[in-house]
Design an enzyme around this catalytic site. Structure first.
Site, PDB file in Angstrom:
ATOM      1  N   PHE A  10       0.812  -1.214   0.000  1.00 53.43           N
ATOM      2  CA  PHE A  10       0.000   0.000   0.000  1.00 53.43           C
ATOM      3  C   PHE A  10       0.850   1.271   0.000  1.00 53.43           C
ATOM      4  CE2 PHE A  10      -2.449   2.808   3.123  1.00 53.43           C
ATOM      5  CZ  PHE A  10      -3.213   3.423   2.142  1.00 53.43           C
ATOM      6  N   SER A  34       5.176  -6.509  -7.854  1.00 56.91           N
ATOM      7  CA  SER A  34       4.443  -5.254  -7.876  1.00 56.91           C
ATOM      8  C   SER A  34       3.530  -5.212  -9.096  1.00 56.91           C
ATOM      9  CB  SER A  34       5.417  -4.069  -7.913  1.00 56.91           C
ATOM     10  OG  SER A  34       4.717  -2.859  -8.142  1.00 56.91           O
ATOM     11  N   VAL A  46      12.627 -10.956   3.330  1.00 51.28           N
ATOM     12  CA  VAL A  46      13.433 -10.539   4.484  1.00 51.28           C
ATOM     13  C   VAL A  46      13.730 -11.692   5.423  1.00 51.28           C
ATOM     14  CG1 VAL A  46      12.665  -8.144   4.376  1.00 51.28           C
ATOM     15  CG2 VAL A  46      11.425  -9.776   5.819  1.00 51.28           C
ATOM     16  N   TYR A 130       3.092  -7.072  17.849  1.00 57.06           N
ATOM     17  CA  TYR A 130       3.474  -6.173  16.764  1.00 57.06           C
ATOM     18  C   TYR A 130       4.347  -5.038  17.294  1.00 57.06           C
ATOM     19  CZ  TYR A 130       3.121  -2.498  13.256  1.00 57.06           C
ATOM     20  OH  TYR A 130       3.415  -1.502  12.356  1.00 57.06           O
ATOM     21  N   LYS A 134       8.397  -4.457  16.630  1.00 57.77           N
ATOM     22  CA  LYS A 134       8.887  -3.231  16.008  1.00 57.77           C
ATOM     23  C   LYS A 134       9.952  -2.564  16.872  1.00 57.77           C
ATOM     24  CE  LYS A 134       6.837  -2.371  12.024  1.00 57.77           C
ATOM     25  NZ  LYS A 134       7.588  -2.133  10.787  1.00 57.77           N
TER      26      LYS A 134
END
Length: 317
Positions: A10, A34, A46, A130, A134
């Site tokens: 997004f 994409s 990753v 989450y 982070k």
């Protein structure tokens, strides 16, 4: 050359649009091709460090947008596999590729639930996996920046991001309000910090031009609206009558726990859950003292961004 890891999503797609319009060279590194910029896409995961090495060749700046971020990721270890170990792998790959500039999109979730408007000096109190993952990722990037000469790290902590073509929690909220069947939980006076996707993409682009060293920014579009204000803006944009029905918080939370139970026994995902009720009714108000020290100006007002989104998504075409 800018390398946007997680750039097929997004925010990455909106950022890529801006870079293309400005003739800034970029590549997208993602596990998903994409759809908007297939000619700029390279496969990279990753969680697989070897897959990052070749795509990062000839890159000058890494922008990491890749993350597990939904409320109900299972198993929860995926937050740490992607967000934490992913950070470690990106730093290792950057070192091998000779990249000395990384922009990392973290989250205001590192602060947890806040009782007052919180800036970059706020206390870390993440309440879920989450936010915890982070914060751990931030420490990895901080160590990377400190352990090399002339390295630059920009850590951006956006508040909730919304905009056209997003299907997250804000989309679900806007859809309910736009439908005319929205029921307010609580008194509607809790303030919400938000960020329009065009603006956060513009700031990420801006963040690639900073001086060497470590920079930390919250990202939020002002002013902060409370839930009543937000409902007014959406209803006015769509020329719809606002519902004034309110449900007590305790009753709404009880309904959230009921849907938690249904989700557990059925294995299905529901738009209502206890954590979403808590988030909805919480005050999530942030500020960015550090952005205020720069000359960055968001290109779109928050009210205009909200109107753009609901008219694009919910007006009959």
């Amino acid at each position: 050359m800018l390398a946007i890891i997680g750039g097929s999503g997004f925010i990455g797609t909106r950022l890529s649009n801006q870079l293309k319009e400005s003739n800034i060279p970029f590549k997208i590194i993602d596990i998903e091709k994409s759809s908007a910029f297939p000619d700029h896409w390279f496969y990279g995961d990753v969680t697989d460090p070897e897959s990052l090495i070749k795509p990062l060749e000839d890159s000058d700046i890494i922008i990491n947008l890749a993350a597990k971020h939904k409320d109900n990721v299972y198993p929860t270890s995926l937050y740490y596999d992607v967000n934490v170990e992913g950070a470690r792998h990106i730093c290792d790959a950057a070192t091998k590729a000779g990249v000395k500039y990384i922009v990392f999109t973290s989250s205001v979730a590192v602060y947890g639930f806040v009782e007052k408007e919180t800036g970059e000096d706020g206390q870390y109190k993440p309440f879920n996996d989450y936010g915890k993952s982070k914060l751990e990722a931030e420490y990895i990037y901080d160590a990377w920046q400190l352990n090399g000469s002339d390295r630059t790290l920009v850590t951006i902590r956006p508040t909730v991001v919304f905009g056209e073509n997003n299907r997250g929690n804000v989309f679900n909220l806007f859809r309910q309000i736009a439908s005319g069947r929205f029921l307010m939980i609580g008194n509607g006076k809790n303030q919400k910090s938000m960020a329009y996707v065009e603006n956060i993409a513009s700031f990420i682009n801006f963040s690639t031009t900073l001086s060497s060293g470590r920079h930390v920014f919250n990202y939020v579009d002002k002013p902060d609206y409370n839930m009543d204000n937000l409902t007014d803006i959406i209803c006015n944009a769509m020329n719809k009558k606002k519902s004034n029905i309110h449900i007590p918080y305790a009753l709404g939370l009880l309904g959230g726990y009921f849907f938690d139970f249904l989700a557990k026994i059925s294995g299905k995902e529901f738009p209502i859950s206890s954590i979403r009720i808590k988030k909805f009714c919480a005050r999530t108000q942030f500020k960015s003292d550090n952005i205020n020290k720069t000359d960055f100006k968001p290109p779109v007002s928050l009210e205009k961004g909200i109107a753009n989104t609901v008219l694009y998504e919910f007006m009959k075409k």
